[in-house]
Design a protein around this motif. Sequence first.
Motif, PDB file in Angstrom:
ATOM      1  N   ASN A 143      31.622  29.958 -70.284  1.00  0.00           N
ATOM      2  CA  ASN A 143      31.339  31.139 -71.095  1.00  0.00           C
ATOM      3  C   ASN A 143      31.784  30.949 -72.543  1.00  0.00           C
ATOM      4  O   ASN A 143      31.096  31.378 -73.478  1.00  0.00           O
ATOM      5  N   VAL A 144      32.928  30.304 -72.742  1.00  0.00           N
ATOM      6  CA  VAL A 144      33.402  30.034 -74.103  1.00  0.00           C
ATOM      7  C   VAL A 144      32.475  29.040 -74.796  1.00  0.00           C
ATOM      8  O   VAL A 144      32.094  29.219 -75.969  1.00  0.00           O
ATOM      9  N   LEU A 145      32.081  27.992 -74.097  1.00  0.00           N
ATOM     10  CA  LEU A 145      31.181  26.993 -74.691  1.00  0.00           C
ATOM     11  C   LEU A 145      29.818  27.597 -75.010  1.00  0.00           C
ATOM     12  O   LEU A 145      29.196  27.244 -76.032  1.00  0.00           O
ATOM     13  N   ALA A 146      29.340  28.484 -74.145  1.00  0.00           N
ATOM     14  CA  ALA A 146      28.063  29.155 -74.416  1.00  0.00           C
ATOM     15  C   ALA A 146      28.145  29.978 -75.691  1.00  0.00           C
ATOM     16  O   ALA A 146      27.202  30.015 -76.509  1.00  0.00           O
ATOM     17  N   GLU A 147      29.260  30.659 -75.912  1.00  0.00           N
ATOM     18  CA  GLU A 147      29.440  31.433 -77.131  1.00  0.00           C
ATOM     19  C   GLU A 147      29.534  30.528 -78.357  1.00  0.00           C
ATOM     20  O   GLU A 147      29.017  30.856 -79.440  1.00  0.00           O
ATOM     21  N   LEU A 148      30.175  29.381 -78.206  1.00  0.00           N
ATOM     22  CA  LEU A 148      30.271  28.439 -79.319  1.00  0.00           C
ATOM     23  C   LEU A 148      28.897  27.914 -79.715  1.00  0.00           C
ATOM     24  O   LEU A 148      28.573  27.805 -80.921  1.00  0.00           O
ATOM     25  N   MET A 149      28.077  27.603 -78.736  1.00  0.00           N
ATOM     26  CA  MET A 149      26.740  27.081 -79.021  1.00  0.00           C
ATOM     27  C   MET A 149      25.875  28.152 -79.679  1.00  0.00           C
ATOM     28  O   MET A 149      25.066  27.850 -80.576  1.00  0.00           O
ATOM     29  N   SER A 150      26.018  29.378 -79.245  1.00  0.00           N
ATOM     30  CA  SER A 150      25.209  30.446 -79.834  1.00  0.00           C
ATOM     31  C   SER A 150      25.607  30.744 -81.273  1.00  0.00           C
ATOM     32  O   SER A 150      24.819  31.309 -82.055  1.00  0.00           O
ATOM     33  N   ARG A 151      26.795  30.325 -81.684  1.00  0.00           N
ATOM     34  CA  ARG A 151      27.280  30.566 -83.042  1.00  0.00           C
ATOM     35  C   ARG A 151      27.299  29.286 -83.867  1.00  0.00           C
ATOM     36  O   ARG A 151      27.844  29.274 -84.983  1.00  0.00           O
ATOM     37  N   ASP A 152      26.762  28.222 -83.291  1.00  0.00           N
ATOM     38  CA  ASP A 152      26.722  26.929 -83.987  1.00  0.00           C
ATOM     39  C   ASP A 152      28.113  26.457 -84.388  1.00  0.00           C
ATOM     40  O   ASP A 152      28.297  25.827 -85.443  1.00  0.00           O
ATOM     41  N   GLY A 153      29.094  26.810 -83.592  1.00  0.00           N
ATOM     42  CA  GLY A 153      30.459  26.343 -83.836  1.00  0.00           C
ATOM     43  C   GLY A 153      31.218  27.129 -84.863  1.00  0.00           C
ATOM     44  O   GLY A 153      32.387  26.824 -85.143  1.00  0.00           O
ATOM     45  N   ASP A 154      30.599  28.137 -85.451  1.00  0.00           N
ATOM     46  CA  ASP A 154      31.291  28.950 -86.463  1.00  0.00           C
ATOM     47  C   ASP A 154      32.092  30.073 -85.795  1.00  0.00           C
ATOM     48  O   ASP A 154      31.749  30.542 -84.718  1.00  0.00           O
ATOM     49  N   ASP A 155      33.122  30.503 -86.488  1.00  0.00           N
ATOM     50  CA  ASP A 155      33.976  31.612 -86.028  1.00  0.00           C
ATOM     51  C   ASP A 155      34.432  31.379 -84.585  1.00  0.00           C
ATOM     52  O   ASP A 155      34.061  32.101 -83.649  1.00  0.00           O
ATOM     53  N   ILE A 156      35.210  30.351 -84.433  1.00  0.00           N
ATOM     54  CA  ILE A 156      35.633  29.928 -83.100  1.00  0.00           C
ATOM     55  C   ILE A 156      36.477  30.991 -82.401  1.00  0.00           C
ATOM     56  O   ILE A 156      36.424  31.124 -81.174  1.00  0.00           O
ATOM     57  N   GLU A 157      37.234  31.773 -83.143  1.00  0.00           N
ATOM     58  CA  GLU A 157      38.061  32.814 -82.525  1.00  0.00           C
ATOM     59  C   GLU A 157      37.191  33.889 -81.875  1.00  0.00           C
ATOM     60  O   GLU A 157      37.494  34.358 -80.772  1.00  0.00           O
ATOM     61  N   GLU A 158      36.106  34.252 -82.528  1.00  0.00           N
ATOM     62  CA  GLU A 158      35.193  35.229 -81.952  1.00  0.00           C
ATOM     63  C   GLU A 158      34.496  34.674 -80.728  1.00  0.00           C
ATOM     64  O   GLU A 158      34.239  35.386 -79.753  1.00  0.00           O
ATOM     65  N   ALA A 159      34.170  33.386 -80.778  1.00  0.00           N
ATOM     66  CA  ALA A 159      33.521  32.750 -79.633  1.00  0.00           C
ATOM     67  C   ALA A 159      34.440  32.782 -78.407  1.00  0.00           C
ATOM     68  O   ALA A 159      34.008  33.095 -77.289  1.00  0.00           O
ATOM     69  N   VAL A 160      35.716  32.467 -78.612  1.00  0.00           N
ATOM     70  CA  VAL A 160      36.668  32.493 -77.500  1.00  0.00           C
ATOM     71  C   VAL A 160      36.853  33.923 -76.996  1.00  0.00           C
ATOM     72  O   VAL A 160      36.871  34.172 -75.782  1.00  0.00           O
TER      73      VAL A 160
ATOM     74  N   ASN B 145      33.274  38.280 -71.599  1.00  0.00           N
ATOM     75  CA  ASN B 145      32.137  38.079 -70.697  1.00  0.00           C
ATOM     76  C   ASN B 145      32.598  37.671 -69.297  1.00  0.00           C
ATOM     77  O   ASN B 145      32.027  38.105 -68.294  1.00  0.00           O
ATOM     78  N   THR B 146      33.629  36.851 -69.234  1.00  0.00           N
ATOM     79  CA  THR B 146      34.163  36.447 -67.929  1.00  0.00           C
ATOM     80  C   THR B 146      34.731  37.643 -67.188  1.00  0.00           C
ATOM     81  O   THR B 146      34.516  37.801 -65.978  1.00  0.00           O
ATOM     82  N   ASP B 147      35.446  38.508 -67.888  1.00  0.00           N
ATOM     83  CA  ASP B 147      36.005  39.709 -67.274  1.00  0.00           C
ATOM     84  C   ASP B 147      34.896  40.636 -66.790  1.00  0.00           C
ATOM     85  O   ASP B 147      34.959  41.174 -65.670  1.00  0.00           O
ATOM     86  N   SER B 148      33.868  40.829 -67.621  1.00  0.00           N
ATOM     87  CA  SER B 148      32.757  41.699 -67.242  1.00  0.00           C
ATOM     88  C   SER B 148      32.035  41.166 -66.009  1.00  0.00           C
ATOM     89  O   SER B 148      31.684  41.932 -65.098  1.00  0.00           O
ATOM     90  N   ASP B 149      31.832  39.878 -65.954  1.00  0.00           N
ATOM     91  CA  ASP B 149      31.147  39.271 -64.794  1.00  0.00           C
ATOM     92  C   ASP B 149      31.983  39.418 -63.525  1.00  0.00           C
ATOM     93  O   ASP B 149      31.434  39.639 -62.436  1.00  0.00           O
ATOM     94  N   PHE B 150      33.288  39.296 -63.660  1.00  0.00           N
ATOM     95  CA  PHE B 150      34.146  39.450 -62.475  1.00  0.00           C
ATOM     96  C   PHE B 150      34.108  40.873 -61.940  1.00  0.00           C
ATOM     97  O   PHE B 150      34.056  41.089 -60.723  1.00  0.00           O
TER      98      PHE B 150
END
Length: 382
Positions: free
Chosen positions: A181-198, A204-209
């Motif tokens: 889920n973290v890597l998916a967010e990083l790819m969608s942001r092209d690696g920018d704003d890594i804190e937001e991606a994490v 998203n992981t919490d919501s899915d659980f």
Amino acid sequence: MSCSVAVSNSPVFSPSSSLFCNKTSMLSSPETLTLTLSHLKPSQGSSSSSCSASSPTPSSPSSPFRLRIPKHPTGLSGPGSSSPSTVFKRKRPTRLDIPVASFCSAAPPATPSPATWRELVEIENDGYSVYCKRGRREAMEDRYSVGLNLQGDSKQAFFGVFDGHGGSKAAEFAADNLEKNVLAELMSRDGDDIEEAVKHGYLNTDSDFLKEDLRGGSCCVTALIREGNLVVSNAGDCRAVMSRGGAAEALTSDHRPSREDEKVRIENMGGYVDLCRGVWRIQGSLAVSRGFGDRHLKQWVIAEPETRVLQIQPEHEFLILASDGLWDKVSNQEAVDTVRSLCVGVDKPEPLFACKKLVEVATSRGSFDDISVMLIQLGGYI
């Protein structure tokens, strides 16, 4: 009702050798002591508080126990004896061997095997080591995750330690899904704003659980290494501690209701924090204020992490990720010193043994919780 009991030579009445005598020996003995249990109305008279088998005294009429001891002749003659002065030696009643099983309904429980007392995880790989030990729970609730060579880059990795509560489902789910889920967010942001991606990877992981309708919750601490940067995040009281040239540096702050800003946040959202048996808890229940799951407390227990990003430097020796089972008993600096004594400046580094040593220290100091320790060597990621 009466019971005839053979009298031995000893002046002390011994129930172990007399009350369990068999019927035959009682009837055949020429000398008997008759103990009569009287249920008649007691008559008036003096009472006696004790009697001795060696010098018996008449029992009181008012006592419910009447002791009748016939006077014995000075000598006992056996069949065919010609002299009344002949005295027969008293015989001790035969000892009865009564098995203990006859008094028990079941055999004592067997000693459990070591496998039923603990569950261990030992992993040693190039660049990291993991050691987990189950505490006094029925099952291990901690989990961990490791992702190496992410996106084909040997300098990119993801590590995580997850401390479950109320079962292992939340920790297991997070360990299986948080990295992707973290890597998916990083790819969608092209690696920018890594804190937001994490952050969104955590949410998203919490919501899915929560969609899985599973019980329990989990704290976690993660370390993402990417492009020479160390990105450390946590939700709950798992902690990350780094050795900077031998000095311990905590890269995370525990999320507990006792933390002032967390207490204010909870109260502003309509919850309350109180002290229960020496521990600050949300709604008198949970002792952590952030994490995955915990559906019944989701209004106050959020999954949003706190994240710190720093560039890896040569003086950054290693990183320790561990659950609170360790940090409740071992200080940050003590943990770093223990690892350095076994891994830094020695001929044969023993990182796995260092993890095990930390767990043993915490256990010896009374930690009953599950304990998970992950040691990451940072030198290979510069």
